[in-house]
Design an enzyme around this catalytic site. Structure first.
Site, PDB file in Angstrom:
ATOM      1  N   TYR A  61     -16.629   2.410  39.402  1.00 39.48           N
ATOM      2  CA  TYR A  61     -15.326   2.110  38.785  1.00 39.48           C
ATOM      3  C   TYR A  61     -14.221   3.001  39.341  1.00 39.48           C
ATOM      4  O   TYR A  61     -13.060   2.590  39.377  1.00 39.48           O
ATOM      5  CB  TYR A  61     -15.429   2.153  37.249  1.00 39.48           C
ATOM      6  CG  TYR A  61     -16.142   0.916  36.762  1.00 39.48           C
ATOM      7  CD1 TYR A  61     -15.513  -0.328  36.811  1.00 39.48           C
ATOM      8  CD2 TYR A  61     -17.457   0.953  36.353  1.00 39.48           C
ATOM      9  CE1 TYR A  61     -16.177  -1.484  36.433  1.00 39.48           C
ATOM     10  CE2 TYR A  61     -18.133  -0.197  35.969  1.00 39.48           C
ATOM     11  CZ  TYR A  61     -17.478  -1.411  36.019  1.00 39.48           C
ATOM     12  OH  TYR A  61     -18.136  -2.566  35.669  1.00 39.48           O
ATOM     13  N   ARG A  64     -13.118   1.138  42.275  1.00 38.62           N
ATOM     14  CA  ARG A  64     -12.299  -0.017  41.853  1.00 38.62           C
ATOM     15  C   ARG A  64     -10.885   0.471  41.476  1.00 38.62           C
ATOM     16  O   ARG A  64      -9.906  -0.203  41.731  1.00 38.62           O
ATOM     17  CB  ARG A  64     -12.932  -0.752  40.664  1.00 38.62           C
ATOM     18  CG  ARG A  64     -14.367  -1.209  40.834  1.00 38.62           C
ATOM     19  CD  ARG A  64     -14.511  -2.501  41.630  1.00 38.62           C
ATOM     20  NE  ARG A  64     -14.229  -2.345  43.028  1.00 38.62           N
ATOM     21  CZ  ARG A  64     -15.005  -1.685  43.917  1.00 38.62           C
ATOM     22  NH1 ARG A  64     -16.110  -1.114  43.542  1.00 38.62           N
ATOM     23  NH2 ARG A  64     -14.673  -1.592  45.178  1.00 38.62           N
ATOM     24  N   ASP A  99      -8.217  -5.362  36.563  1.00 36.08           N
ATOM     25  CA  ASP A  99      -7.070  -4.775  37.268  1.00 36.08           C
ATOM     26  C   ASP A  99      -5.806  -4.965  36.424  1.00 36.08           C
ATOM     27  O   ASP A  99      -5.820  -5.688  35.423  1.00 36.08           O
ATOM     28  CB  ASP A  99      -6.913  -5.402  38.672  1.00 36.08           C
ATOM     29  CG  ASP A  99      -6.538  -6.882  38.622  1.00 36.08           C
ATOM     30  OD1 ASP A  99      -5.520  -7.230  37.981  1.00 36.08           O
ATOM     31  OD2 ASP A  99      -7.256  -7.706  39.225  1.00 36.08           O
ATOM     32  N   HIS A 114     -12.151  -8.354  29.130  1.00 37.11           N
ATOM     33  CA  HIS A 114     -13.270  -7.586  29.691  1.00 37.11           C
ATOM     34  C   HIS A 114     -12.909  -6.125  29.958  1.00 37.11           C
ATOM     35  O   HIS A 114     -13.598  -5.454  30.713  1.00 37.11           O
ATOM     36  CB  HIS A 114     -13.768  -8.253  30.988  1.00 37.11           C
ATOM     37  CG  HIS A 114     -14.458  -9.566  30.744  1.00 37.11           C
ATOM     38  ND1 HIS A 114     -14.649 -10.507  31.724  1.00 37.11           N
ATOM     39  CD2 HIS A 114     -14.992 -10.096  29.607  1.00 37.11           C
ATOM     40  CE1 HIS A 114     -15.278 -11.553  31.198  1.00 37.11           C
ATOM     41  NE2 HIS A 114     -15.492 -11.337  29.928  1.00 37.11           N
ATOM     42  N   CYS A 122     -14.741   6.516  24.509  1.00 32.24           N
ATOM     43  CA  CYS A 122     -15.912   7.322  24.127  1.00 32.24           C
ATOM     44  C   CYS A 122     -17.206   6.562  24.422  1.00 32.24           C
ATOM     45  O   CYS A 122     -17.357   5.405  24.030  1.00 32.24           O
ATOM     46  CB  CYS A 122     -15.837   7.642  22.634  1.00 32.24           C
ATOM     47  SG  CYS A 122     -17.267   8.567  22.060  1.00 32.24           S
ATOM     48  N   GLY A 183      -8.736 -19.449  38.892  1.00 29.50           N
ATOM     49  CA  GLY A 183      -9.572 -18.552  39.688  1.00 29.50           C
ATOM     50  C   GLY A 183     -10.750 -17.940  38.983  1.00 29.50           C
ATOM     51  O   GLY A 183     -10.989 -16.737  39.090  1.00 29.50           O
ATOM     52  N   THR A 184     -11.516 -18.766  38.258  1.00 24.48           N
ATOM     53  CA  THR A 184     -12.734 -18.233  37.652  1.00 24.48           C
ATOM     54  C   THR A 184     -13.856 -19.236  37.864  1.00 24.48           C
ATOM     55  O   THR A 184     -13.638 -20.445  37.789  1.00 24.48           O
ATOM     56  CB  THR A 184     -12.526 -17.880  36.157  1.00 24.48           C
ATOM     57  OG1 THR A 184     -13.782 -17.603  35.560  1.00 24.48           O
ATOM     58  CG2 THR A 184     -11.811 -18.961  35.394  1.00 24.48           C
ATOM     59  N   GLU A 211     -11.919 -24.034  44.830  1.00 20.54           N
ATOM     60  CA  GLU A 211     -13.147 -24.833  44.685  1.00 20.54           C
ATOM     61  C   GLU A 211     -13.408 -25.103  43.211  1.00 20.54           C
ATOM     62  O   GLU A 211     -12.942 -24.356  42.348  1.00 20.54           O
ATOM     63  CB  GLU A 211     -14.338 -24.125  45.344  1.00 20.54           C
ATOM     64  CG  GLU A 211     -14.616 -22.769  44.782  1.00 20.54           C
ATOM     65  CD  GLU A 211     -15.359 -21.846  45.749  1.00 20.54           C
ATOM     66  OE1 GLU A 211     -15.591 -22.238  46.910  1.00 20.54           O
ATOM     67  OE2 GLU A 211     -15.689 -20.730  45.328  1.00 20.54           O
ATOM     68  N   ALA A 227      -4.438 -19.771  44.446  1.00 21.54           N
ATOM     69  CA  ALA A 227      -3.489 -19.563  43.352  1.00 21.54           C
ATOM     70  C   ALA A 227      -2.113 -19.110  43.863  1.00 21.54           C
ATOM     71  O   ALA A 227      -1.082 -19.608  43.413  1.00 21.54           O
ATOM     72  CB  ALA A 227      -4.053 -18.548  42.366  1.00 21.54           C
TER      73      ALA A 227
HETATM   74  P1  NAD Z   1     -15.929 -14.984  40.039  1.00 20.63           P
HETATM   75  O1  NAD Z   1     -15.928 -13.971  41.114  1.00 20.63           O
HETATM   76  O2  NAD Z   1     -17.198 -15.385  39.423  1.00 20.63           O
HETATM   77  O3  NAD Z   1     -15.267 -16.299  40.623  1.00 20.63           O
HETATM   78  C1  NAD Z   1     -14.078 -16.209  41.380  1.00 20.63           C
HETATM   79  C2  NAD Z   1     -13.446 -17.579  41.423  1.00 20.63           C
HETATM   80  O4  NAD Z   1     -12.194 -17.440  42.041  1.00 20.63           O
HETATM   81  C3  NAD Z   1     -14.253 -18.602  42.217  1.00 20.63           C
HETATM   82  O5  NAD Z   1     -14.390 -19.762  41.449  1.00 20.63           O
HETATM   83  C4  NAD Z   1     -13.376 -18.868  43.447  1.00 20.63           C
HETATM   84  O6  NAD Z   1     -13.403 -20.224  43.859  1.00 20.63           O
HETATM   85  C5  NAD Z   1     -12.008 -18.527  42.923  1.00 20.63           C
HETATM   86  N1  NAD Z   1     -11.045 -18.110  43.942  1.00 20.63           N
HETATM   87  C6  NAD Z   1     -11.284 -17.448  45.109  1.00 20.63           C
HETATM   88  N2  NAD Z   1     -10.122 -17.250  45.780  1.00 20.63           N
HETATM   89  C7  NAD Z   1      -9.135 -17.781  44.995  1.00 20.63           C
HETATM   90  C8  NAD Z   1      -7.729 -17.905  45.134  1.00 20.63           C
HETATM   91  N3  NAD Z   1      -7.080 -17.429  46.203  1.00 20.63           N
HETATM   92  N4  NAD Z   1      -7.041 -18.522  44.140  1.00 20.63           N
HETATM   93  C9  NAD Z   1      -7.668 -19.005  43.050  1.00 20.63           C
HETATM   94  N5  NAD Z   1      -9.004 -18.939  42.879  1.00 20.63           N
HETATM   95  C10 NAD Z   1      -9.725 -18.325  43.829  1.00 20.63           C
HETATM   96  O7  NAD Z   1     -14.881 -14.487  38.982  1.00 20.63           O
HETATM   97  P2  NAD Z   1     -14.850 -14.569  37.418  1.00 20.63           P
HETATM   98  O8  NAD Z   1     -15.221 -15.951  36.998  1.00 20.63           O
HETATM   99  O9  NAD Z   1     -13.528 -14.014  37.031  1.00 20.63           O
HETATM  100  O10 NAD Z   1     -16.014 -13.602  36.909  1.00 20.63           O
HETATM  101  C11 NAD Z   1     -16.147 -12.306  37.447  1.00 20.63           C
HETATM  102  C12 NAD Z   1     -16.215 -11.192  36.425  1.00 20.63           C
HETATM  103  O11 NAD Z   1     -16.187  -9.968  37.158  1.00 20.63           O
HETATM  104  C13 NAD Z   1     -15.022 -11.178  35.508  1.00 20.63           C
HETATM  105  O12 NAD Z   1     -15.484 -11.171  34.222  1.00 20.63           O
HETATM  106  C14 NAD Z   1     -14.267  -9.870  35.814  1.00 20.63           C
HETATM  107  O13 NAD Z   1     -14.226  -9.019  34.685  1.00 20.63           O
HETATM  108  C15 NAD Z   1     -15.054  -9.165  36.869  1.00 20.63           C
HETATM  109  N6  NAD Z   1     -14.238  -8.935  38.116  1.00 20.63           N
HETATM  110  C16 NAD Z   1     -12.935  -8.539  38.008  1.00 20.63           C
HETATM  111  C17 NAD Z   1     -12.150  -8.355  39.152  1.00 20.63           C
HETATM  112  C18 NAD Z   1     -10.699  -7.922  38.997  1.00 20.63           C
HETATM  113  O14 NAD Z   1     -10.338  -7.361  37.970  1.00 20.63           O
HETATM  114  N7  NAD Z   1      -9.832  -8.186  39.987  1.00 20.63           N
HETATM  115  C19 NAD Z   1     -12.696  -8.580  40.412  1.00 20.63           C
HETATM  116  C20 NAD Z   1     -14.048  -8.969  40.495  1.00 20.63           C
HETATM  117  C21 NAD Z   1     -14.802  -9.153  39.326  1.00 20.63           C
END
Ligand code: NAD
Length: 238
Positions: A61, A64, A99, A114, A122, A183-184, A211, A227
């Site tokens: 972390y 990160r 982030d 999250h 703590c 983007g999830t 996708e 996005a």
């Molecule tokens: P995921 O990594 O499982 O999925 C990412 C999604 O983003 C995919 O479906 C992909 O197609 C899409 N994607 C890729 N490039 C993109 C773009 N340019 N525009 C829009 N969409 C795009 O992510 P998730 O579903 O958010 O799950 C991951 C977990 O991990 C989350 O719960 C999060 O807390 C954590 N995480 C956070 C960060 C961050 O804070 N930036 C980064 C990585 C993981």
């Protein structure tokens, strides 16, 4: 590209995931075979990992934090801040991201379900609220202590833990008429269920991303693209 019309009677709930920060240079989670920045989530993102190897969890972390501090909000973060500015309290943003790019783009009505990279809390959940903590720790011995004496842990919801502010999220979904998900991958629960809750209430549901997510069938429309490229100009506020 078809624009999303927002009527004066609409209330908008937005859910964002790692994909919205991809164009800011932060790697998504599933981009590389389910690894997050080269690590298996079991090793860095579970209560067991914190118990067994807190130094590795803190190093992960801390990295990160370093990476997040160098990233800048992209046009998709800005588009959501602009939408909030025109809709006011008819807008609500829930992010799975840890982030702070949404706030740095100007978003205010948001929840980090999250957790947040820039905070610690703590390890023993003594009841003290999370504290702002942007430090980068190289060794476990440097990690700060809570007022109760226990070590601090990252203010992150690990796999197997309950996401934050679920009551507020449920309430905001219940009163929304439009859900926009950006983007999830639709593989992390309960966030992947939000679209179903919105549909049950009769809301329109739109997915934005390059996708189809795993729960694509639950969306009334899909806007395919990155996005940062498709979000600016996507919304037409009446
Ligand atoms: P995921 O990594 O499982 O999925 C990412 C999604 O983003 C995919 O479906 C992909 O197609 C899409 N994607 C890729 N490039 C993109 C773009 N340019 N525009 C829009 N969409 C795009 O992510 P998730 O579903 O958010 O799950 C991951 C977990 O991990 C989350 O719960 C999060 O807390 C954590 N995480 C956070 C960060 C961050 O804070 N930036 C980064 C990585 C993981």
């Amino acid at each position: 590209m078809e624009r999303i019309r927002i009527a004066p009677s609409d209330r908008v709930f937005v859910l964002t995931g790692a994909g919205i920060s991809a164009e800011s240079g932060l790697p998504t989670f599933r981009a590389s075979d389910g690894l997050w920045a080269g690590h298996r989530v079991e090793d860095v993102c579970t209560p067991e990992a914190l118990d067994q190897n807190p130094e590795l969890v803190w190093q992960f972390y801390s990295e990160r934090r370093e990476q997040g501090a160098k990233a800048e909000p992209n046009p998709a973060h800005v588009a959501l801040a602009d939408l909030e500015a025109s809709l006011g309290e008819r807008f609500f943003l829930c992010t799975q991201n840890v982030d702070d790019l949404h706030e740095r783009a100007g978003s205010k009505r948001l929840i980090h379900m999250h957790g947040e990279l820039a905070k610690s809390r703590c390890e023993h959940e003594c009841g003290e609220p999370p504290v702002e903590d942007r430090r980068v720790y190289k060794n476990l011995s440097e990690v700060g202590r809570c007022a109760c004496g226990a070590r601090l842990r990252p203010h992150i919801v690990f796999f197997g833990e309950i996401p934050l502010e679920m009551n507020r999220i449920q309430k905001e979904i219940d009163r929304s008429t439009l859900m926009v998900v950006v983007g999830t991958s639709g593989s992390v629960y309960p966030a992947a269920n939000f679209v179903h809750w919105a549909r049950q209430n009769g809301a329109r549901t739109v997915y934005v991303g390059p996708e189809a997510p795993l729960n694509a069938h639950a969306f009334t429309s899909v806007v395919q693209g990155k996005a940062g490229e498709v979000m600016p100009g996507l919304f037409e506020v009446e």
